[in-house]
Scaffold this motif. Sequence first.
Motif, PDB file in Angstrom:
ATOM      1  N   GLY A 124      22.109  38.459  75.925  1.00 58.24           N
ATOM      2  CA  GLY A 124      20.817  38.623  76.593  1.00 58.24           C
ATOM      3  C   GLY A 124      21.001  38.848  78.085  1.00 58.24           C
ATOM      4  O   GLY A 124      20.345  39.712  78.692  1.00 58.24           O
ATOM      5  N   PHE A 125      21.902  38.083  78.690  1.00 61.36           N
ATOM      6  CA  PHE A 125      22.182  38.290  80.118  1.00 61.36           C
ATOM      7  C   PHE A 125      22.808  39.664  80.347  1.00 61.36           C
ATOM      8  O   PHE A 125      22.412  40.380  81.270  1.00 61.36           O
ATOM      9  CB  PHE A 125      23.099  37.191  80.663  1.00 61.36           C
ATOM     10  N   LEU A 126      23.779  40.037  79.540  1.00 59.80           N
ATOM     11  CA  LEU A 126      24.427  41.343  79.712  1.00 59.80           C
ATOM     12  C   LEU A 126      23.418  42.478  79.604  1.00 59.80           C
ATOM     13  O   LEU A 126      23.485  43.453  80.363  1.00 59.80           O
ATOM     14  CB  LEU A 126      25.552  41.528  78.696  1.00 59.80           C
ATOM     15  N   ALA A 127      22.463  42.348  78.692  1.00 66.02           N
ATOM     16  CA  ALA A 127      21.424  43.373  78.553  1.00 66.02           C
ATOM     17  C   ALA A 127      20.590  43.467  79.830  1.00 66.02           C
ATOM     18  O   ALA A 127      20.180  44.562  80.234  1.00 66.02           O
ATOM     19  CB  ALA A 127      20.537  43.072  77.348  1.00 66.02           C
ATOM     20  N   SER A 128      20.353  42.335  80.483  1.00 70.96           N
ATOM     21  CA  SER A 128      19.546  42.344  81.712  1.00 70.96           C
ATOM     22  C   SER A 128      20.254  43.062  82.865  1.00 70.96           C
ATOM     23  O   SER A 128      19.601  43.506  83.810  1.00 70.96           O
ATOM     24  CB  SER A 128      19.187  40.914  82.128  1.00 70.96           C
ATOM     25  N   LEU A 129      21.566  43.198  82.782  1.00 76.08           N
ATOM     26  CA  LEU A 129      22.305  43.891  83.840  1.00 76.08           C
ATOM     27  C   LEU A 129      21.939  45.366  83.910  1.00 76.08           C
ATOM     28  O   LEU A 129      22.083  45.994  84.963  1.00 76.08           O
ATOM     29  CB  LEU A 129      23.811  43.742  83.628  1.00 76.08           C
ATOM     30  N   GLU A 130      21.474  45.922  82.796  1.00 75.59           N
ATOM     31  CA  GLU A 130      21.100  47.338  82.760  1.00 75.59           C
ATOM     32  C   GLU A 130      19.996  47.651  83.768  1.00 75.59           C
ATOM     33  O   GLU A 130      19.875  48.784  84.226  1.00 75.59           O
ATOM     34  CB  GLU A 130      20.652  47.742  81.350  1.00 75.59           C
ATOM     35  N   GLU A 131      19.195  46.651  84.118  1.00 76.17           N
ATOM     36  CA  GLU A 131      18.056  46.854  85.026  1.00 76.17           C
ATOM     37  C   GLU A 131      18.441  46.671  86.493  1.00 76.17           C
ATOM     38  O   GLU A 131      17.617  46.873  87.373  1.00 76.17           O
ATOM     39  CB  GLU A 131      16.942  45.875  84.660  1.00 76.17           C
ATOM     40  N   ARG A 132      19.659  46.302  86.761  1.00 79.22           N
ATOM     41  CA  ARG A 132      20.086  45.988  88.128  1.00 79.22           C
ATOM     42  C   ARG A 132      20.593  47.232  88.835  1.00 79.22           C
ATOM     43  O   ARG A 132      21.047  48.187  88.207  1.00 79.22           O
ATOM     44  CB  ARG A 132      21.133  44.901  88.098  1.00 79.22           C
ATOM     45  N   SER A 133      20.558  47.191  90.155  1.00 81.72           N
ATOM     46  CA  SER A 133      20.966  48.361  90.940  1.00 81.72           C
ATOM     47  C   SER A 133      22.406  48.287  91.458  1.00 81.72           C
ATOM     48  O   SER A 133      22.942  49.298  91.902  1.00 81.72           O
ATOM     49  CB  SER A 133      20.018  48.527  92.133  1.00 81.72           C
ATOM     50  N   GLU A 134      23.030  47.124  91.391  1.00 83.09           N
ATOM     51  CA  GLU A 134      24.392  47.008  91.912  1.00 83.09           C
ATOM     52  C   GLU A 134      25.357  47.850  91.070  1.00 83.09           C
ATOM     53  O   GLU A 134      25.168  48.013  89.876  1.00 83.09           O
ATOM     54  CB  GLU A 134      24.880  45.548  91.881  1.00 83.09           C
ATOM     55  N   SER A 135      26.424  48.312  91.727  1.00 90.43           N
ATOM     56  CA  SER A 135      27.416  49.097  90.988  1.00 90.43           C
ATOM     57  C   SER A 135      28.673  48.294  90.668  1.00 90.43           C
ATOM     58  O   SER A 135      29.375  48.618  89.717  1.00 90.43           O
ATOM     59  CB  SER A 135      27.770  50.374  91.732  1.00 90.43           C
ATOM     60  N   GLU A 136      28.969  47.229  91.459  1.00 88.95           N
ATOM     61  CA  GLU A 136      30.132  46.379  91.178  1.00 88.95           C
ATOM     62  C   GLU A 136      29.786  44.926  91.461  1.00 88.95           C
ATOM     63  O   GLU A 136      29.364  44.585  92.569  1.00 88.95           O
ATOM     64  CB  GLU A 136      31.350  46.807  92.007  1.00 88.95           C
ATOM     65  N   VAL A 137      29.972  44.088  90.438  1.00 88.58           N
ATOM     66  CA  VAL A 137      29.666  42.664  90.556  1.00 88.58           C
ATOM     67  C   VAL A 137      30.771  41.840  89.903  1.00 88.58           C
ATOM     68  O   VAL A 137      31.529  42.344  89.076  1.00 88.58           O
ATOM     69  CB  VAL A 137      28.303  42.297  89.907  1.00 88.58           C
ATOM     70  N   ALA A 138      30.825  40.584  90.289  1.00 90.73           N
ATOM     71  CA  ALA A 138      31.729  39.638  89.632  1.00 90.73           C
ATOM     72  C   ALA A 138      30.885  38.640  88.855  1.00 90.73           C
ATOM     73  O   ALA A 138      29.724  38.377  89.192  1.00 90.73           O
ATOM     74  CB  ALA A 138      32.592  38.904  90.656  1.00 90.73           C
TER      75      ALA A 138
END
Length: 176
Positions: A124-138
Amino acid sequence: MKLYCLRHGRTNYNDLGLCNGDPFKPVYLTAEGVKQAEQAAEALRDKPLERIFVSQLPRTQQTAEIVNRYHQVPVDVIPALNDIRSGCEGRSVADYQSAIAHDPLHAKVGDGESLFEYKQRVMGFLASLEERSESEVALVAHEETLRVIYGWMKGLDDHSLPKLRFENCEILECQS
């Protein structure tokens, strides 16, 4: 989005072989864990991180704080990344593994959750990343989290997940 996913550094509970999913328990990095986090920070030093995601457990936040020395980016605490609720809080990892050995993917102890349920939470969290604008995160989390992410990344069958092992501060690189 490029993800750099790592397990937290070694803790006092790792040394004792104990389960911990409660963010309010005093489980912190050992000197070795700090050193592991410093090595991970060096490995990630030149990555253009824009944000770091962590669980509510202090060991992930301590690890992220060390990694973030080179980046000074926002750190978001995400409850969905908390370690699996084993149902064996403060008991030995060996007891927990023995209790779920008959079905490591679906078995759960007491009010704990199964690895399959945990996977759903992390996905569920990984799916929410699709809506984010960052290109590289840890993402600094737990061994169970890395099992789920590695399985997702490699398209593994769910029954493969319990067999996966990740060292403290081991880094996985993947694309979401």
